[in-house]
Design a protein around this motif. Structure first.
Motif, PDB file in Angstrom:
ATOM      1  N   ARG A   1      34.861  23.327  41.275  1.00 57.84           N
ATOM      2  CA  ARG A   1      34.471  22.003  41.778  1.00 57.84           C
ATOM      3  C   ARG A   1      33.404  22.113  42.855  1.00 57.84           C
ATOM      4  O   ARG A   1      32.701  21.168  43.142  1.00 57.84           O
ATOM      5  CB  ARG A   1      35.692  21.310  42.411  1.00 57.84           C
ATOM      6  CG  ARG A   1      36.590  20.582  41.485  1.00 57.84           C
ATOM      7  CD  ARG A   1      37.502  19.660  42.285  1.00 57.84           C
ATOM      8  NE  ARG A   1      38.277  20.377  43.272  1.00 57.84           N
ATOM      9  CZ  ARG A   1      39.585  20.596  43.194  1.00 57.84           C
ATOM     10  NH1 ARG A   1      40.272  20.147  42.191  1.00 57.84           N
ATOM     11  NH2 ARG A   1      40.222  21.248  44.140  1.00 57.84           N
TER      12      ARG A   1
ATOM     13  N   THR B   1      34.251  22.555  45.919  1.00 57.49           N
ATOM     14  CA  THR B   1      34.870  22.064  47.153  1.00 57.49           C
ATOM     15  C   THR B   1      35.164  23.208  48.125  1.00 57.49           C
ATOM     16  O   THR B   1      35.461  22.964  49.286  1.00 57.49           O
ATOM     17  CB  THR B   1      36.181  21.306  46.856  1.00 57.49           C
ATOM     18  OG1 THR B   1      36.918  22.048  45.885  1.00 57.49           O
ATOM     19  CG2 THR B   1      35.911  19.932  46.306  1.00 57.49           C
TER      20      THR B   1
ATOM     21  N   TYR C   1      33.005  25.189  49.327  1.00 57.59           N
ATOM     22  CA  TYR C   1      31.939  25.300  50.333  1.00 57.59           C
ATOM     23  C   TYR C   1      32.178  24.405  51.550  1.00 57.59           C
ATOM     24  O   TYR C   1      32.202  24.908  52.675  1.00 57.59           O
ATOM     25  CB  TYR C   1      30.571  25.025  49.703  1.00 57.59           C
ATOM     26  CG  TYR C   1      30.173  26.043  48.672  1.00 57.59           C
ATOM     27  CD1 TYR C   1      29.920  27.363  49.029  1.00 57.59           C
ATOM     28  CD2 TYR C   1      30.060  25.698  47.344  1.00 57.59           C
ATOM     29  CE1 TYR C   1      29.565  28.304  48.078  1.00 57.59           C
ATOM     30  CE2 TYR C   1      29.703  26.628  46.387  1.00 57.59           C
ATOM     31  CZ  TYR C   1      29.457  27.930  46.753  1.00 57.59           C
ATOM     32  OH  TYR C   1      29.108  28.852  45.815  1.00 57.59           O
TER      33      TYR C   1
ATOM     34  N   ASN D   1      35.761  38.848  51.065  1.00 51.17           N
ATOM     35  CA  ASN D   1      34.325  39.057  50.906  1.00 51.17           C
ATOM     36  C   ASN D   1      33.826  38.582  49.550  1.00 51.17           C
ATOM     37  O   ASN D   1      32.760  38.979  49.098  1.00 51.17           O
ATOM     38  CB  ASN D   1      33.986  40.542  51.077  1.00 51.17           C
ATOM     39  CG  ASN D   1      34.147  40.977  52.515  1.00 51.17           C
ATOM     40  OD1 ASN D   1      33.790  40.236  53.432  1.00 51.17           O
ATOM     41  ND2 ASN D   1      34.735  42.139  52.719  1.00 51.17           N
TER      42      ASN D   1
ATOM     43  N   THR E   1      32.046  36.735  46.698  1.00 52.93           N
ATOM     44  CA  THR E   1      30.849  35.915  46.551  1.00 52.93           C
ATOM     45  C   THR E   1      31.135  34.926  45.434  1.00 52.93           C
ATOM     46  O   THR E   1      31.558  35.318  44.356  1.00 52.93           O
ATOM     47  CB  THR E   1      29.660  36.810  46.159  1.00 52.93           C
ATOM     48  OG1 THR E   1      29.535  37.805  47.164  1.00 52.93           O
ATOM     49  CG2 THR E   1      28.375  36.010  46.095  1.00 52.93           C
TER      50      THR E   1
ATOM     51  N   ARG F   1      28.162  30.506  42.261  1.00 49.96           N
ATOM     52  CA  ARG F   1      26.813  29.958  42.331  1.00 49.96           C
ATOM     53  C   ARG F   1      25.781  31.037  42.665  1.00 49.96           C
ATOM     54  O   ARG F   1      24.703  31.077  42.110  1.00 49.96           O
ATOM     55  CB  ARG F   1      26.761  28.859  43.386  1.00 49.96           C
ATOM     56  CG  ARG F   1      25.489  28.070  43.273  1.00 49.96           C
ATOM     57  CD  ARG F   1      25.114  27.303  44.491  1.00 49.96           C
ATOM     58  NE  ARG F   1      23.816  26.676  44.308  1.00 49.96           N
ATOM     59  CZ  ARG F   1      22.671  27.310  44.386  1.00 49.96           C
ATOM     60  NH1 ARG F   1      22.629  28.591  44.634  1.00 49.96           N
ATOM     61  NH2 ARG F   1      21.520  26.681  44.207  1.00 49.96           N
ATOM     62  N   GLU F   2      26.171  31.945  43.591  1.00 50.93           N
ATOM     63  CA  GLU F   2      25.236  32.977  44.014  1.00 50.93           C
ATOM     64  C   GLU F   2      24.930  33.977  42.903  1.00 50.93           C
ATOM     65  O   GLU F   2      23.867  34.566  42.881  1.00 50.93           O
ATOM     66  CB  GLU F   2      25.790  33.762  45.214  1.00 50.93           C
ATOM     67  CG  GLU F   2      25.584  33.086  46.530  1.00 50.93           C
ATOM     68  CD  GLU F   2      26.579  31.977  46.759  1.00 50.93           C
ATOM     69  OE1 GLU F   2      26.206  30.941  47.337  1.00 50.93           O
ATOM     70  OE2 GLU F   2      27.723  32.134  46.328  1.00 50.93           O
ATOM     71  N   LEU F   3      25.856  34.126  41.993  1.00 53.26           N
ATOM     72  CA  LEU F   3      25.651  35.116  40.942  1.00 53.26           C
ATOM     73  C   LEU F   3      24.697  34.614  39.860  1.00 53.26           C
ATOM     74  O   LEU F   3      24.238  35.373  39.040  1.00 53.26           O
ATOM     75  CB  LEU F   3      26.996  35.488  40.308  1.00 53.26           C
ATOM     76  CG  LEU F   3      27.959  36.169  41.260  1.00 53.26           C
ATOM     77  CD1 LEU F   3      29.315  36.332  40.617  1.00 53.26           C
ATOM     78  CD2 LEU F   3      27.435  37.512  41.717  1.00 53.26           C
TER      79      LEU F   3
ATOM     80  N   VAL G   1      21.731  33.016  40.400  1.00 51.96           N
ATOM     81  CA  VAL G   1      20.439  32.657  41.008  1.00 51.96           C
ATOM     82  C   VAL G   1      19.327  32.823  39.986  1.00 51.96           C
ATOM     83  O   VAL G   1      19.313  33.804  39.261  1.00 51.96           O
ATOM     84  CB  VAL G   1      20.176  33.539  42.238  1.00 51.96           C
ATOM     85  CG1 VAL G   1      18.734  33.393  42.677  1.00 51.96           C
ATOM     86  CG2 VAL G   1      21.089  33.150  43.360  1.00 51.96           C
TER      87      VAL G   1
END
Lengths: 245, 262
Positions: free
Chosen positions: B80, B82, B84, B253, B255, B258-260, B262
């Protein structure tokens, strides 16, 4: 003036399908306290990644970053920060009021103080009638507004907004812009990413333009864009020149 | 602890409003209603049979409810997005995990209490008598076990998606419940190639069978020694805390997706 946000040589490299991808290539930026700074750049330029590093969701691979005077490698002062993510989603089974109560309680707000703050925010974002409804029934614009309200529940000194007007219709965009202007009036530091150049011109003191993981221009809007000129040609030239280089 | 309770209260609201609990309750009522209407060979002691079936259903349904609820908490927060705004607030990942676990455990335990009440009501309607202390001990141990199940599902969901975490939790639960207690017997009976490994598994992995008091309740053997019940609760708490520690280690830690991309 003290810096609310400062980064020096910020780099970020991901490993993606066995290859290293350099997303940020040494970002230097400084956002003064009490100013509104627009963080501009095309998709994939690294805006959200910078924000996620500032908020501690990601660890940078190089360089340093400070938020409200604290290095992001340490525990930053989240009590003083408000954050609205890109394309905000929420808990569909909660009502708007319940979401704000939850956010407020995490910040240590209780009882009457929480109720008053919640009411003020609901009015500020224009959700008076919908606050008792489940979030699952909200439109995109309403989701953005309730997201904005939860980001402001703690009356933050620094507000980080990731594309707050992305995907909104013109009326909803205007509403969000009004909220940002209200925050400016309250002397909050606002750091927001956007694709809306006209909006950035209207509400920001400071602009940072990012392209391909690098800051290609930053400064006061009037310094960057000459009298009578518009931001859009300048922006396109800035990112185009960098790409050509 | 306020932050954890705030997070837990969202889990309770989710269970209530998503109507998972209603579905399970309706299923339970239907099955028990059917059992109530049965005349099993005209036996006068059929209430024991109903109690046994009721407790079995309570175990299965509370298990499904708790594991499903626990395994979806963290992956859904990530999907979702949420996670963040939540982590941008003054709450650590450890506090988030404990809050989620607390919510799932209390929700699962409350559902279990309802199932036990329902089963007891049906047994009494069939003329059975309840041994409240034994039943209370059974409920207490059952709820303690749900704490381990919730922590296990949550640990797995820090690295797996919801479906994978739930499935693996079910498989591991069956192993801990059925296979692990039989290891000494297997070692005596069979000439295994790796007795050391099996012995290590026997001592290192959790024993779920110690929480099962169903036979004692059904056959009215009377309450278990209070010390044994107390020790079992401490054992459940220790395992829950250990698994929550693993969750935190795996999540601190992490990640997010979303970051994966990019």
């Amino acid at each position: 003036m003290a810096a609310a946000i400062e980064t020096i040589g910020l780099t970020m490299t991901y490993r993606h399908r066995g290859q290293f991808v350099e997303v940020l290539k040494g970002i230097d930026l400084r956002v003064e306290e009490g100013t509104a700074c627009a963080f501009l750049g095309p998709n994939g330029s690294g805006k959200t990644t910078v924000m996620h590093i500032l908020l501690g969701f990601l660890k940078q691979t190089g360089g340093e970053a400070w938020v409200l005077g604290t290095n992001v490698k340490q525990a930053i002062e989240r009590q003083r920060i408000g954050y609205l993510p890109e394309r905000p989603q929420s808990y569909p089974f909660l009502t708007g009021n319940e979401l704000l109560d939850m956010a407020g309680r995490i910040f240590g707000l209780r009882g009457r103080k929480l109720k008053e703050r919640r009411q003020d925010l609901v009015e500020m974002v224009g959700l008076n009638d919908a606050a008792r409804r489940r979030i699952g029934t909200y439109s995109r614009g309403m989701l953005q507004r309730i997201g904005m309200a939860q980001a402001l529940i703690n009356d933050p000194d620094l507000v980080i907004l990731d594309e707050p007007t992305g995907g909104l219709d013109p009326v909803a965009r205007l509403d969000v812009r009004c909220i940002i202007e209200t925050l400016r009036g309250l002397k909050k530091t606002i750091f927001f990413s956007s694709h809306e150049l006209s909006e950035a011109e209207l509400v920001c003191d400071h602009l940072v333009i990012l392209a391909n993981g690098r800051v290609v221009a930053q400064g006061a809007a009037e310094e960057l864009v000459g009298d009578g000129e518009r931001l859009e040609p300048y922006f396109l030239k800035a990112i185009g020149a960098r790409r050509a280089a | 602890m306020t932050k954890q309770i705030t997070i837990a209260s969202v889990v309770w609201l989710e269970l209530w409003r998503r109507k998972d609990l209603y579905v399970v309750m309706i299923l339970m009522i239907s099955l028990l209603g059917y059992l109530l209407s049965l005349n099993i060979f005209g036996m006068s002691s059929s209430h024991r049979y109903i109690m046994e079936m009721g407790l079995l259903l309570s175990w299965l349904m509370s298990w499904v409810l708790t594991v499903n609820l626990s395994s979806r908490q963290l992956p859904e927060e990530e999907q979702r997005g949420t996670i963040y705004p939540l982590l941008a607030k003054p709450i650590t990942r450890g506090e988030l995990i404990v809050g989620k676990w607390l919510g799932c455990w209390v929700a699962g335990s409350t559902a279990t209490l309802l199932f036990y009440l329902l089963t007891s009501a049906v047994v009494m309607m069939r003329g059975g008598t309840l041994h409240l202390i034994t039943l209370g001990q059974g409920l207490l141990l059952h709820c303690s076990l749900l704490g381990i199940a919730a922590a296990l599902a949550m640990t797995l969901s820090t690295r797996l998606n919801q479906d994978a975490a739930a499935t693996l939790t079910y498989i591991l639960s069956v192993v801990f419940f059925v296979f692990i207690p039989d290891i000494p017997e297997i070692l005596v009976r069979e000439n295994t190639a790796s007795p050391g490994l099996l012995s290590a598994a026997y001592y290192a992995l959790p024993h779920f069978e110690v929480f099962d008091m169903r036979r004692r309740v059904v056959h009215e053997w009377g309450p278990a020694p209070a010390g044994a019940v107390g020790l079992s609760i401490v054992y459940a708490l220790a395992w829950s805390l250990l698994l929550l520690k693993f969750s935190w280690l795996a999540y601190q830690n992490k990640t997010f997706r979303r970051e994966l991309t990019v």
